[in-house]
Design a protein around this motif. Structure first.
Motif, mmCIF file in Angstrom:
data_model
loop_
_atom_site.group_PDB
_atom_site.id
_atom_site.type_symbol
_atom_site.label_atom_id
_atom_site.label_comp_id
_atom_site.label_asym_id
_atom_site.label_seq_id
_atom_site.Cartn_x
_atom_site.Cartn_y
_atom_site.Cartn_z
ATOM 1 N N VAL A 144 -20.969 17.584 5.676
ATOM 2 C CA VAL A 144 -19.923 16.822 6.361
ATOM 3 C C VAL A 144 -18.655 17.657 6.507
ATOM 4 C CG1 VAL A 144 -18.412 14.810 6.185
ATOM 5 C CG2 VAL A 144 -20.841 14.599 5.625
ATOM 6 N N LEU A 145 -18.274 18.359 5.434
ATOM 7 C CA LEU A 145 -17.058 19.170 5.465
ATOM 8 C C LEU A 145 -17.194 20.319 6.459
ATOM 9 C CD1 LEU A 145 -14.257 19.820 4.370
ATOM 10 C CD2 LEU A 145 -15.354 21.053 2.477
ATOM 11 N N ALA A 146 -18.332 21.006 6.421
ATOM 12 C CA ALA A 146 -18.545 22.129 7.338
ATOM 13 C C ALA A 146 -18.539 21.667 8.786
ATOM 14 C CB ALA A 146 -19.860 22.830 7.002
ATOM 15 N N ALA A 147 -19.146 20.517 9.038
ATOM 16 C CA ALA A 147 -19.156 19.980 10.402
ATOM 17 C C ALA A 147 -17.747 19.614 10.849
ATOM 18 C CB ALA A 147 -20.079 18.773 10.472
ATOM 19 N N ALA A 148 -16.956 19.031 9.946
ATOM 20 C CA ALA A 148 -15.586 18.651 10.292
ATOM 21 C C ALA A 148 -14.735 19.875 10.605
ATOM 22 C CB ALA A 148 -14.966 17.854 9.147
ATOM 23 N N LEU A 149 -15.004 20.987 9.917
ATOM 24 C CA LEU A 149 -14.255 22.225 10.142
ATOM 25 C C LEU A 149 -14.827 23.049 11.298
ATOM 26 C CD1 LEU A 149 -13.797 23.312 6.410
ATOM 27 C CD2 LEU A 149 -12.009 22.453 7.940
ATOM 28 N N ARG A 150 -15.934 22.568 11.871
ATOM 29 C CA ARG A 150 -16.620 23.255 12.966
ATOM 30 C C ARG A 150 -17.102 24.644 12.563
ATOM 31 N NH1 ARG A 150 -12.893 21.542 18.250
ATOM 32 N NH2 ARG A 150 -13.077 19.279 17.904
ATOM 33 N N LYS A 151 -17.557 24.750 11.336
ATOM 34 C CA LYS A 151 -18.152 25.980 10.836
ATOM 35 C C LYS A 151 -19.661 25.884 11.050
ATOM 36 C CE LYS A 151 -14.274 27.643 9.207
ATOM 37 N NZ LYS A 151 -13.660 28.876 9.778
ATOM 38 N N ARG A 152 -20.119 26.375 12.181
ATOM 39 C CA ARG A 152 -21.506 26.141 12.571
ATOM 40 C C ARG A 152 -22.491 26.783 11.610
ATOM 41 N NH1 ARG A 152 -21.335 26.895 19.192
ATOM 42 N NH2 ARG A 152 -19.872 25.157 19.597
ATOM 43 N N ALA A 153 -22.214 28.001 11.190
ATOM 44 C CA ALA A 153 -23.135 28.687 10.283
ATOM 45 C C ALA A 153 -23.219 27.958 8.947
ATOM 46 C CB ALA A 153 -22.697 30.134 10.084
ATOM 47 N N ALA A 154 -22.043 27.570 8.429
ATOM 48 C CA ALA A 154 -22.022 26.832 7.157
ATOM 49 C C ALA A 154 -22.709 25.488 7.304
ATOM 50 C CB ALA A 154 -20.584 26.644 6.680
ATOM 51 N N ALA A 155 -22.496 24.813 8.442
ATOM 52 C CA ALA A 155 -23.126 23.513 8.669
ATOM 53 C C ALA A 155 -24.638 23.644 8.746
ATOM 54 C CB ALA A 155 -22.572 22.880 9.935
ATOM 55 N N ALA A 156 -25.106 24.706 9.405
ATOM 56 C CA ALA A 156 -26.554 24.919 9.513
ATOM 57 C C ALA A 156 -27.173 25.177 8.148
ATOM 58 C CB ALA A 156 -26.837 26.083 10.455
ATOM 59 N N LEU A 157 -26.495 25.991 7.340
ATOM 60 C CA LEU A 157 -26.998 26.273 5.997
ATOM 61 C C LEU A 157 -26.963 25.014 5.135
ATOM 62 C CD1 LEU A 157 -28.032 28.555 4.177
ATOM 63 C CD2 LEU A 157 -25.661 28.970 3.483
ATOM 64 N N ALA A 158 -25.888 24.229 5.250
ATOM 65 C CA ALA A 158 -25.784 22.988 4.486
ATOM 66 C C ALA A 158 -26.852 21.993 4.908
ATOM 67 C CB ALA A 158 -24.398 22.376 4.672
ATOM 68 N N LEU A 159 -27.136 21.945 6.196
ATOM 69 C CA LEU A 159 -28.177 21.041 6.684
ATOM 70 C C LEU A 159 -29.531 21.417 6.102
ATOM 71 C CD1 LEU A 159 -29.121 18.755 8.532
ATOM 72 C CD2 LEU A 159 -29.326 20.455 10.375
ATOM 73 N N ALA A 160 -29.837 22.708 6.082
ATOM 74 C CA ALA A 160 -31.111 23.155 5.520
ATOM 75 C C ALA A 160 -31.214 22.812 4.038
ATOM 76 C CB ALA A 160 -31.264 24.661 5.732
ATOM 77 N N ALA A 161 -30.109 23.026 3.299
ATOM 78 C CA ALA A 161 -30.123 22.719 1.866
ATOM 79 C C ALA A 161 -30.241 21.219 1.630
ATOM 80 C CB ALA A 161 -28.857 23.259 1.206
ATOM 81 N N THR A 162 -29.534 20.436 2.438
ATOM 82 C CA THR A 162 -29.572 18.978 2.275
ATOM 83 C C THR A 162 -30.970 18.442 2.549
ATOM 84 O OG1 THR A 162 -27.248 18.811 2.933
ATOM 85 C CG2 THR A 162 -28.580 16.809 3.062
ATOM 86 N N VAL A 163 -31.601 18.932 3.609
ATOM 87 C CA VAL A 163 -32.951 18.475 3.943
ATOM 88 C C VAL A 163 -33.933 18.884 2.843
ATOM 89 C CG1 VAL A 163 -34.872 18.766 5.548
ATOM 90 C CG2 VAL A 163 -32.557 18.422 6.419
ATOM 91 N N ALA A 164 -33.838 20.139 2.377
ATOM 92 C CA ALA A 164 -34.762 20.622 1.353
ATOM 93 C C ALA A 164 -34.627 19.838 0.059
ATOM 94 C CB ALA A 164 -34.524 22.110 1.093
ATOM 95 N N LEU A 165 -33.393 19.637 -0.396
ATOM 96 C CA LEU A 165 -33.187 18.897 -1.636
ATOM 97 C C LEU A 165 -33.478 17.409 -1.448
ATOM 98 C CD1 LEU A 165 -29.947 20.646 -2.943
ATOM 99 C CD2 LEU A 165 -32.265 20.884 -3.835
ATOM 100 N N GLY A 166 -33.146 16.894 -0.276
ATOM 101 C CA GLY A 166 -33.457 15.494 -0.001
ATOM 102 C C GLY A 166 -34.948 15.236 -0.010
ATOM 103 N N PHE A 167 -35.715 16.190 0.490
ATOM 104 C CA PHE A 167 -37.172 16.064 0.485
ATOM 105 C C PHE A 167 -37.693 15.935 -0.948
ATOM 106 C CE2 PHE A 167 -41.408 18.043 0.306
ATOM 107 C CZ PHE A 167 -42.102 17.257 1.222
#
Length: 324
Positions: free
Chosen positions: A64-87
């Protein structure tokens, strides 16, 4: 001048927020990679991996923070980590949708007595309320056993296999139905009692009061790992393992044990994220789920509960099972 100060302050806040976003995201990504790799390093990873559900939540916040700051690379990495851990984590909060087999009920209650100082009267009240067929105790000392017997535990459970010890290494199984003692599992002065219960419905079920050593603060974890690896794998006779595993569903030895053919009662019923330790508040320590009831996959799971007990740092756990 004021506009320059405001610009500097805004830029400074943005830089700090970016650093936080990258820090959280990077840590969560490394965590996810280790958790899903099938490799389990020693200290500090063994104690740390227990808080994986909290890290999954932090990864989501980082996204959420990375997306709000428009940090695309950080958001993409956070999304991958969130999906992996959420799984790995989210299914624990979802009850299995399958139909549980009908059969004779087996009620199990497990409690860590914290070197025998847990409140005897409250434990007896919990037994009276839940009416378990089996009571698995850990950290049972001779004094605690004497208090429980004076409080009437043998009248409730006429059959027992007990190994009380000074300190944290004692354990016991109490039952309403006949028990045949088995060979206890001994590692690092921790005795995990085992016995075979003859259920009046005809089934025979091997029971283990589980309590391996806690992971050490440093170095390798031979006692902890050996105590978990010595637990009987599923298959063959019906088995139920109950107690303080000193491990969550994120620890590799626990996942291997489940993969042999057990089901975690909390996970099956959608309560897998309910924490069982520490009870009563231990400062900033996050809660973790290290007390479990594992049942052979042929055994049905009707319900799971987490309870309170004064005088101990663990929440007792219970499950209502159905025997095939």
């Amino acid at each position: 001048m004021n506009s320059y100060r405001q610009l500097w302050r805004y830029s400074g806040v943005k830089i700090v927020a970016s650093l936080v976003a990258w820090g959280v995201t990077g840590a969560a990504a490394v965590w996810a990679a280790l958790r899903l790799s099938g490799f389990e390093p020693d200290w500090p990873w063994v104690p740390a991996v227990a808080v994986t559900p909290h890290v999954a939540a932090a990864a989501g916040a980082g996204l959420v923070l990375a997306a709000a700051l428009r940090k695309r690379a950080a958001a993409a990495l956070a999304l991958a980590a969130t999906v992996a851990l959420g799984f790995a984590v989210v299914p624990r909060s979802l009850a299995d949708g399958g139909t549980e087999p009908a059969g004779a009920p087996l009620r199990v209650l497990a409690a860590n007595l914290m070197v025998g100082v847990a409140d005897t009267g409250e434990l007896m009240a919990l037994v009276a309320r839940l009416r378990p067929d089996v009571l698995a105790l850990q950290e049972l000392t001779p004094d605690a056993m004497e208090r429980l017997e004076e409080a009437g535990l043998p009248e409730t459970f006429p059959y027992a296999v007990t190994r009380p010890r000074q300190g944290a290494g004692g354990s016991a199984l109490y039952a309403r139905h006949p028990l045949t003692p088995g060979e206890a599992i001994e590692h690092g002065r921790f005795g995990q009692v085992r016995a075979v219960l003859a259920h009046p419905g005809g089934a025979r079920v091997e029971l283990v009061s589980v309590h391996p050593c806690a992971p050490k603060r440093y170095g390798r974890q031979p006692c902890w790992r050996a105590g978990l690896e010595a637990l009987p794998r599923a298959g063959g006779p019906l088995r139920v393992l109950a107690g303080d595993f000193n491990a969550t569903l994120d620890h590799l030895p626990m996942r291997e044990l489940l993969a042999s053919g057990y089901r975690d009662a909390a996970d099956v019923t959608g309560h897998g994220l309910r924490t069982t330790w520490p009870q009563g508040g231990w400062g900033p320590l996050p809660g973790v789920a290290i007390d479990h009831v594992l049942a052979d996959s042929r055994i049905g799971v009707r319900s799971f509960g987490v309870h309170t007990l004064k005088g101990t740092d663990h929440h007792p756990v219970s499950a209502v099972l159905t025997l095939p």
